[in-house]
Design a protein around this motif. Structure first.
Motif, PDB file in Angstrom:
ATOM      1  N   THR A  62     -13.412  -6.580   7.436  1.00 14.05           N
ATOM      2  CA  THR A  62     -12.146  -6.438   8.050  1.00 14.05           C
ATOM      3  C   THR A  62     -10.942  -6.367   7.147  1.00 14.05           C
ATOM      4  O   THR A  62     -10.010  -5.538   7.634  1.00 14.05           O
ATOM      5  CB  THR A  62     -11.884  -7.685   8.862  1.00 14.05           C
ATOM      6  N   VAL A  63     -10.977  -6.951   6.046  1.00 13.32           N
ATOM      7  CA  VAL A  63      -9.699  -6.901   5.136  1.00 13.32           C
ATOM      8  C   VAL A  63      -9.768  -5.456   4.654  1.00 13.32           C
ATOM      9  O   VAL A  63      -8.509  -4.809   4.356  1.00 13.32           O
ATOM     10  CB  VAL A  63     -10.045  -8.084   3.837  1.00 13.32           C
ATOM     11  N   LYS A  68      -6.686  -0.538   4.565  1.00 16.80           N
ATOM     12  CA  LYS A  68      -6.824   0.766   4.684  1.00 16.80           C
ATOM     13  C   LYS A  68      -5.675   1.444   5.716  1.00 16.80           C
ATOM     14  O   LYS A  68      -5.095   2.454   5.511  1.00 16.80           O
ATOM     15  CB  LYS A  68      -8.090   1.363   5.137  1.00 16.80           C
ATOM     16  N   PHE A  69      -5.497   0.721   6.819  1.00 19.57           N
ATOM     17  CA  PHE A  69      -4.661   0.985   7.835  1.00 19.57           C
ATOM     18  C   PHE A  69      -3.306   0.667   7.038  1.00 19.57           C
ATOM     19  O   PHE A  69      -2.533   1.762   7.257  1.00 19.57           O
ATOM     20  CB  PHE A  69      -4.631  -0.167   8.784  1.00 19.57           C
ATOM     21  N   ARG A  70      -3.006  -0.102   6.480  1.00 12.47           N
ATOM     22  CA  ARG A  70      -1.842  -0.252   5.670  1.00 12.47           C
ATOM     23  C   ARG A  70      -1.414   0.958   4.540  1.00 12.47           C
ATOM     24  O   ARG A  70      -0.281   1.554   4.460  1.00 12.47           O
ATOM     25  CB  ARG A  70      -1.390  -1.485   4.982  1.00 12.47           C
ATOM     26  N   THR A  71      -2.561   1.068   3.694  1.00 23.05           N
ATOM     27  CA  THR A  71      -2.346   2.281   2.747  1.00 23.05           C
ATOM     28  C   THR A  71      -2.355   3.644   3.585  1.00 23.05           C
ATOM     29  O   THR A  71      -1.499   4.467   2.752  1.00 23.05           O
ATOM     30  CB  THR A  71      -3.408   2.234   1.575  1.00 23.05           C
ATOM     31  N   ARG A  80       2.698  10.028  -1.134  1.00 18.48           N
ATOM     32  CA  ARG A  80       2.156   9.871  -2.263  1.00 18.48           C
ATOM     33  C   ARG A  80       1.111   8.643  -2.182  1.00 18.48           C
ATOM     34  O   ARG A  80       0.961   8.075  -1.199  1.00 18.48           O
ATOM     35  CB  ARG A  80       3.326   9.292  -3.269  1.00 18.48           C
ATOM     36  N   LYS A  81       0.100   8.710  -3.261  1.00 20.20           N
ATOM     37  CA  LYS A  81      -0.763   7.620  -3.186  1.00 20.20           C
ATOM     38  C   LYS A  81      -0.258   6.567  -3.832  1.00 20.20           C
ATOM     39  O   LYS A  81       0.659   6.229  -4.392  1.00 20.20           O
ATOM     40  CB  LYS A  81      -2.078   8.110  -3.985  1.00 20.20           C
ATOM     41  N   VAL A  82      -1.100   5.397  -3.501  1.00 19.66           N
ATOM     42  CA  VAL A  82      -0.660   4.031  -3.694  1.00 19.66           C
ATOM     43  C   VAL A  82      -1.122   3.918  -5.192  1.00 19.66           C
ATOM     44  O   VAL A  82      -2.272   4.214  -5.533  1.00 19.66           O
ATOM     45  CB  VAL A  82      -1.289   2.866  -2.982  1.00 19.66           C
ATOM     46  N   SER A  83      -0.120   3.195  -5.881  1.00 18.16           N
ATOM     47  CA  SER A  83      -0.412   2.958  -7.265  1.00 18.16           C
ATOM     48  C   SER A  83      -1.249   1.549  -7.336  1.00 18.16           C
ATOM     49  O   SER A  83      -0.986   0.801  -6.546  1.00 18.16           O
ATOM     50  CB  SER A  83       0.819   2.995  -8.169  1.00 18.16           C
ATOM     51  N   TYR A  87      -0.873  -1.407  -4.540  1.00 15.44           N
ATOM     52  CA  TYR A  87      -2.056  -1.826  -4.024  1.00 15.44           C
ATOM     53  C   TYR A  87      -2.184  -3.493  -3.825  1.00 15.44           C
ATOM     54  O   TYR A  87      -2.594  -4.095  -3.024  1.00 15.44           O
ATOM     55  CB  TYR A  87      -3.421  -1.135  -4.201  1.00 15.44           C
ATOM     56  N   ALA A  88      -2.177  -3.921  -5.261  1.00 19.16           N
ATOM     57  CA  ALA A  88      -2.423  -5.265  -5.666  1.00 19.16           C
ATOM     58  C   ALA A  88      -1.387  -6.292  -4.639  1.00 19.16           C
ATOM     59  O   ALA A  88      -1.647  -7.211  -4.252  1.00 19.16           O
ATOM     60  CB  ALA A  88      -2.399  -5.861  -7.059  1.00 19.16           C
ATOM     61  N   SER A  89      -0.059  -5.709  -4.621  1.00 21.37           N
ATOM     62  CA  SER A  89       1.035  -6.325  -4.082  1.00 21.37           C
ATOM     63  C   SER A  89       0.661  -6.385  -2.507  1.00 21.37           C
ATOM     64  O   SER A  89       1.012  -7.261  -1.735  1.00 21.37           O
ATOM     65  CB  SER A  89       2.354  -5.625  -4.264  1.00 21.37           C
ATOM     66  N   MET A  90       0.076  -5.335  -1.836  1.00 24.00           N
ATOM     67  CA  MET A  90      -0.165  -5.408  -0.490  1.00 24.00           C
ATOM     68  C   MET A  90      -1.393  -6.185  -0.307  1.00 24.00           C
ATOM     69  O   MET A  90      -1.375  -6.770   0.591  1.00 24.00           O
ATOM     70  CB  MET A  90      -0.457  -3.767  -0.138  1.00 24.00           C
ATOM     71  N   VAL A  91      -2.208  -6.388  -1.068  1.00 25.20           N
ATOM     72  CA  VAL A  91      -3.451  -7.235  -0.909  1.00 25.20           C
ATOM     73  C   VAL A  91      -2.944  -8.585  -0.706  1.00 25.20           C
ATOM     74  O   VAL A  91      -3.273  -9.377  -0.086  1.00 25.20           O
ATOM     75  CB  VAL A  91      -4.516  -7.080  -2.134  1.00 25.20           C
ATOM     76  N   GLY A  92      -2.298  -9.011  -1.914  1.00 26.78           N
ATOM     77  CA  GLY A  92      -1.461 -10.383  -1.986  1.00 26.78           C
ATOM     78  C   GLY A  92      -0.856 -10.702  -0.863  1.00 26.78           C
ATOM     79  O   GLY A  92      -0.940 -11.720  -0.141  1.00 26.78           O
TER      80      GLY A  92
END
Lengths: 204, 236
Positions: A62-63, A68-71, A80-83, A87-92
């Motif tokens: 699920t995570v 993937k939805f958010r990216t 542009r692609k996530v750096s 990406y780490a910021s989005m995970v947190g």
């Protein structure tokens, strides 16, 4: 019974010289019964960005899907692609949004940034980030992995050496954990290619 | 926005038989009668210039500013209704911080513009509210490149190399069309912006009745009164 050890498994990531490696075991089990041998906890988030979600298997799936939805939306909006750092910021962020009803995963991010510099980051289940210069571990065998990494890792390993080091660290740590193992997959990310290898392990 | 707009479930911005949204046309009218604003994008930065005429000499010019910073790299100015502008500045700053919190990175200028323009569009579509009576000029510096964009009351946004808004904007635009070239540098652009503003200025231009803002690789800042004075001395 702890929720974090219901399914079992482990993920490790290491920095090398202009490369990173991330590896996961392949067991899918329900408590002490092993059900599947192909449950890779690592997913691709970008051309040189991979993320692993050890922990409760349903949350692994699920995570990954929700991120993937958010990216996907980010990449469409920003063209542009996530750096890795973003990406780490989005995970947190995603994890902390569920501070009082968390996802039972402890993600591990590994990738190369725009200048092909290695980046690794690990999180606890509520989104505390840890981005060191050497290695990160997570899962039911994390203590064993800490021991293996601390003794085997050294700075500026080339891609081939890094592969050997991360494989040995993961395999030997999983061998000392009843609910991790049953196969392993290792990803070595370099500036011009990503090599995925399955490692033969004890199947018990 | 509570109260009245909750009671109206229908939009006040409706189509005319010819397919126009008259409220937006009127809003653009409010902008066109507002104080002039100029924006010029140079190779190494962007300059914003605006007229800040006060109603009486009793007004304290240094208390309220038209040119505001949204992030360290993005600045904004307007032509039209001041109070509407203040709301959008607040909105833009919050959007920028939300982005920073989620992605750990400063918001790119175009992303900010999209978010602000979206808010402006919502006010042409929602119940019980009127469109914003401002056009915004937003300038920023992202990844080594300057950006200059305009946001209209309708919610549309346009990237510009150079533009004028507010009173006599057609004169301003014609002036800029003649004076702009793609290799223009920032110092030259500032000079040109002041001259463009002067075209439609009534009375004496001083450092107290105009404002200048710059964005470069070092970020956005509003020029102080003495700095504006220096530039004016070179122009006038």
């Amino acid at each position: 019974m702890s929720i974090m050890s219901y399914n079992g498994g482990g993920v490790v990531a290491m920095k090398g010289k202009e490369c990173v490696a991330i590896a996961s075991d392949l067991r899918f089990g329900i408590q002490l019964q092993t059900i599947g041998l192909d449950f890779d906890k690592i997913f691709q988030a970008g051309p040189k960005l991979y993320v692993g979600f050890p922990g409760l298997a349903t949350d692994t799936q699920t995570v990954h899907q929700r991120l993937k939805f958010r990216t996907n939306l980010y990449e469409l909006r920003e063209n542009r692609k996530v750096s890795p750092k973003v990406y780490a910021s989005m995970v947190g962020n995603l994890l902390y949004e569920h501070r009082f009803g968390p996802y039972f995963v402890e993600p591990v991010v590994a990738g190369l940034d725009a200048n092909n510099q290695p980046y690794i980051c690990a999180f606890d289940l509520i989104g505390c980030a840890n981005a060191p210069d050497d290695f990160v571990v997570a899962g039911t065998c994390e203590e064993q992995m800490y021991g293996m990494c601390e003794s085997l890792w050294k700075p500026d390993l080339g891609p081939e050496e890094l592969f050997e080091v991360i494989s040995q660290a993961l395999v030997n740590a999983c061998d000392r954990d009843a609910i991790s193992g049953w196969g392993a997959r290792v990803y070595v990310i370099e500036k011009d290619k990503v090599t995925v290898r399955n490692v033969r392990t004890r199947m018990d | 926005m509570a109260g009245t707009s909750e009671r109206y479930s229908f939009s006040l911005t409706t189509f005319s038989p010819s397919g126009k949204l008259v409220q937006i046309e009127y809003a653009l009218g409010a902008v066109a009668s507002g104080a002039p604003t100029i924006g010029i994008k140079a190779t190494n930065g962007v300059v914003l210039a605006t007229e800040k005429k006060h109603k009486s000499f009793l007004c304290d010019e240094s208390s309220v500013w038209k040119i505001e910073s949204i992030t360290p790299n993005i600045g904004m100015c307007y032509s039209g209704m001041g109070p509407d502008y203040r709301l959008l500045v607040k909105n833009a700053r919050k959007a920028a911080q939300t982005y920073l919190l989620q992605y750990g990175e400063q918001i790119p200028t175009i992303q900010l513009v999209q978010r602000v323009a979206n808010v402006m569009q919502e006010y042409t579509h929602s119940g019980g509210v009127r469109p914003f009576g401002v056009s915004l000029l937003i300038c920023g510096w992202d990844n080594g490149k300057p950006a200059l964009l305009q946001c209209d009351p309708s919610g549309s946004f346009f990237p510009w190399k150079a533009t004028a808004m507010g009173k006599n904007f057609t004169t301003g635009k014609t002036f800029l069309e003649k004076r702009y070239n793609p290799d223009i540098e920032l110092q030259d652009a500032i000079h040109t912006a002041i001259l463009a503003l002067k075209e439609s200025f009534e009375g004496q231009m001083t450092a107290e009745n105009i404002e200048l803002g710059l964005v470069t690789e070092r970020g956005f800042r509003r020029l102080t009164v003495p700095e504006v004075q220096d530039y004016l001395a070179n122009v006038l």
